[in-house]
Design an enzyme around this catalytic site. Structure first.
Site, PDB file in Angstrom:
ATOM      1  N   TYR A 142      32.339  26.259  36.575  1.00  0.00           N
ATOM      2  CA  TYR A 142      32.127  26.709  35.206  1.00  0.00           C
ATOM      3  C   TYR A 142      31.815  28.203  35.138  1.00  0.00           C
ATOM      4  O   TYR A 142      32.039  28.841  34.113  1.00  0.00           O
ATOM      5  CB  TYR A 142      30.987  25.925  34.549  1.00  0.00           C
ATOM      6  CG  TYR A 142      31.298  24.476  34.254  1.00  0.00           C
ATOM      7  CD1 TYR A 142      32.574  23.957  34.411  1.00  0.00           C
ATOM      8  CD2 TYR A 142      30.301  23.612  33.813  1.00  0.00           C
ATOM      9  CE1 TYR A 142      32.860  22.636  34.154  1.00  0.00           C
ATOM     10  CE2 TYR A 142      30.569  22.276  33.543  1.00  0.00           C
ATOM     11  CZ  TYR A 142      31.853  21.794  33.718  1.00  0.00           C
ATOM     12  OH  TYR A 142      32.129  20.477  33.455  1.00  0.00           O
ATOM     13  N   LYS A 187      32.217  16.124  47.304  1.00  0.00           N
ATOM     14  CA  LYS A 187      33.584  15.709  47.629  1.00  0.00           C
ATOM     15  C   LYS A 187      33.980  16.372  48.944  1.00  0.00           C
ATOM     16  O   LYS A 187      34.959  17.117  49.037  1.00  0.00           O
ATOM     17  CB  LYS A 187      34.529  16.104  46.494  1.00  0.00           C
ATOM     18  CG  LYS A 187      35.932  15.514  46.585  1.00  0.00           C
ATOM     19  CD  LYS A 187      35.972  14.007  46.475  1.00  0.00           C
ATOM     20  CE  LYS A 187      37.422  13.518  46.491  1.00  0.00           C
ATOM     21  NZ  LYS A 187      37.516  12.043  46.578  1.00  0.00           N
ATOM     22  N   ASP A 219      33.670  10.294  43.583  1.00  0.00           N
ATOM     23  CA  ASP A 219      34.443   9.211  42.984  1.00  0.00           C
ATOM     24  C   ASP A 219      33.772   7.862  43.232  1.00  0.00           C
ATOM     25  O   ASP A 219      33.736   6.991  42.352  1.00  0.00           O
ATOM     26  CB  ASP A 219      35.891   9.214  43.480  1.00  0.00           C
ATOM     27  CG  ASP A 219      36.029   9.512  44.955  1.00  0.00           C
ATOM     28  OD1 ASP A 219      35.011   9.765  45.625  1.00  0.00           O
ATOM     29  OD2 ASP A 219      37.172   9.503  45.457  1.00  0.00           O
ATOM     30  N   ASP A 243      27.893  17.193  35.304  1.00  0.00           N
ATOM     31  CA  ASP A 243      28.251  17.110  33.891  1.00  0.00           C
ATOM     32  C   ASP A 243      28.907  15.760  33.602  1.00  0.00           C
ATOM     33  O   ASP A 243      28.539  15.049  32.649  1.00  0.00           O
ATOM     34  CB  ASP A 243      29.204  18.265  33.554  1.00  0.00           C
ATOM     35  CG  ASP A 243      29.459  18.407  32.068  1.00  0.00           C
ATOM     36  OD1 ASP A 243      28.840  17.680  31.263  1.00  0.00           O
ATOM     37  OD2 ASP A 243      30.292  19.251  31.692  1.00  0.00           O
ATOM     38  N   ASP A 247      27.001  12.117  31.847  1.00  0.00           N
ATOM     39  CA  ASP A 247      27.517  11.509  30.616  1.00  0.00           C
ATOM     40  C   ASP A 247      27.837  10.033  30.846  1.00  0.00           C
ATOM     41  O   ASP A 247      27.574   9.187  29.990  1.00  0.00           O
ATOM     42  CB  ASP A 247      28.770  12.251  30.143  1.00  0.00           C
ATOM     43  CG  ASP A 247      28.440  13.534  29.404  1.00  0.00           C
ATOM     44  OD1 ASP A 247      27.244  13.790  29.158  1.00  0.00           O
ATOM     45  OD2 ASP A 247      29.371  14.287  29.063  1.00  0.00           O
TER      46      ASP A 247
END
Length: 355
Positions: A142, A187, A219, A243, A247
């Site tokens: 980001y 990851k 994942d 992020d 959620d």
């Protein structure tokens, strides 16, 4: 005690939910003899309309100079056409960076009164949902370089050892105060940045022998959160993964409208906000759920102002409100009494008692 709170009402439902949180803070001030001074600051779409900038330096400075910041929500379809560097969300990124708040802590806890609202099977919910996601907030993709060259778009993901170490410490310290289990999510089977993340986390673990560290690919973590959320105590991860996962975690608790968050750095001046968006489709209709913002105010009292009893009083009032069967539309179920945003705030204030 006197505290100065920068208040960013923002866009969409932001002004409505912030107003209810301020009602609750005013009642706390009355009960406990505090003074909360509110300094309005503009950010997001409203700042674009007013200044042509999602976060002017003057508004950022108000936040930096405050004891903490309470934020509603920013953004909306109205500003979809503005240039990328002027979008409302850019104001939020600049606010986080300007305040130096690198750790975003998002609890995923199901209120027992809302267990039926979870989309998960009862057998899963009954095992318990109570964990925290510690998300690195001012690094990663980001905040990397973003550019488009012809038909190719480029977004750069970068992390340094020092950035990983400081968020890792927050993860270990948080776990030490809870169930002493920390899951590091990355990851590393694909990304160099994740391989560095894993290396730094395991080096840090040597300083925290009382905390059990585990590793999980992002994942797999996304699957495990819905398969067996009870296995988690504290999750620490990088910006984009955090992020997305936070959620997801909020939805298994019944409603994104119930979840608060805190963002902290090296000082006690923090940024507190619900994790949901500005929901422009219901703005001005008295339909929003203000509880995520109200609980964010409670987190501010607890973590920035060292007012644990006052925070407990707010959380107890929310629990009492739920016990009495009141629900906003997002968590409404059969047999409950639906209320609007304003009435929700009023009822929580009515249930506020000194503890």
């Amino acid at each position: 005690m006197v505290k100065n709170i920068a208040v960013i009402r923002g866009d969409g439902i932001g002004p409505e939910i912030v107003e209810e949180a301020l009602k609750v803070l005013n009642k706390v001030a009355e009960l406990y003899g505090h003074t909360f001074n509110y300094i309005d600051a503009d950010m997001g779409g409203c700042a674009i309309d007013k200044y042509g900038d999602p976060l002017p330096q003057s508004e950022l400075q108000k936040c930096i100079d405050s004891d903490s910041v309470l934020l509603g929500a920013v953004g909306g379809d109205k500003w979809n056409g503005v240039p990328g560097d002027k979008r409302p969300e850019k104001g939020l990124l600049r606010l986080r960076a300007g305040m130096g708040v690198y750790s975003n802590n998002r609890p995923a806890k199901i209120w027992p009164q809302l267990s039926d609202a979870s989309p998960l099977k009862k057998s899963i919910v009954d095992k318990g949902i109570d964990f925290i996601i510690v998300r690195e907030l001012i690094g990663g993709i980001y905040f990397g370089e973003h550019k488009t060259e012809g038909d190719t778009a480029i977004d750069v993901l970068t992390y340094s050892e020092s950035e990983i170490e400081r968020i890792g410490r927050i993860g270990f310290e948080t776990a030490r105060k809870r169930g002493k289990r920390l899951c590091s999510v990355e990851k590393s089977n694909v990304l160099d940045s994740s391989r560095l993340w894993k290396k730094v986390m395991h080096k840090l673990a040597e300083e925290y022998p009382d905390v059990e560290l585990s590793d999980m690919l992002v994942d797999n973590c996304a699957m495990q959160i819905v398969k067996n959320p009870a296995q988690f105590d504290v999750i620490v991860t990088e910006n984009m993964f955090g992020d997305i996962l936070s959620d997801e975690a909020s939805m298994i608790t019944g409603s994104i409208g119930m979840i608060p968050s805190s963002s902290l750095g090296a000082t006690s001046c923090g940024l507190y906000e619900p994790i949901h968006g500005s929901a422009p489709d219901i703005a001005g209709k008295d339909l929003a759920n203000p509880i995520g913002t109200i609980l964010s105010a409670a987190m501010m009292l607890r973590f920035s102002f060292d007012m644990p009893q006052e925070a407990d009083a707010i959380e107890n009032a929310v629990s009492a409100y739920l016990d009495k069967g009141f629900r906003t539309a997002d968590i409404m179920s059969e047999g409950m009494q639906q209320v609007g945003c304003k009435q929700c705030g009023d009822l929580i204030v009515e249930n506020l008692k000194k503890v």
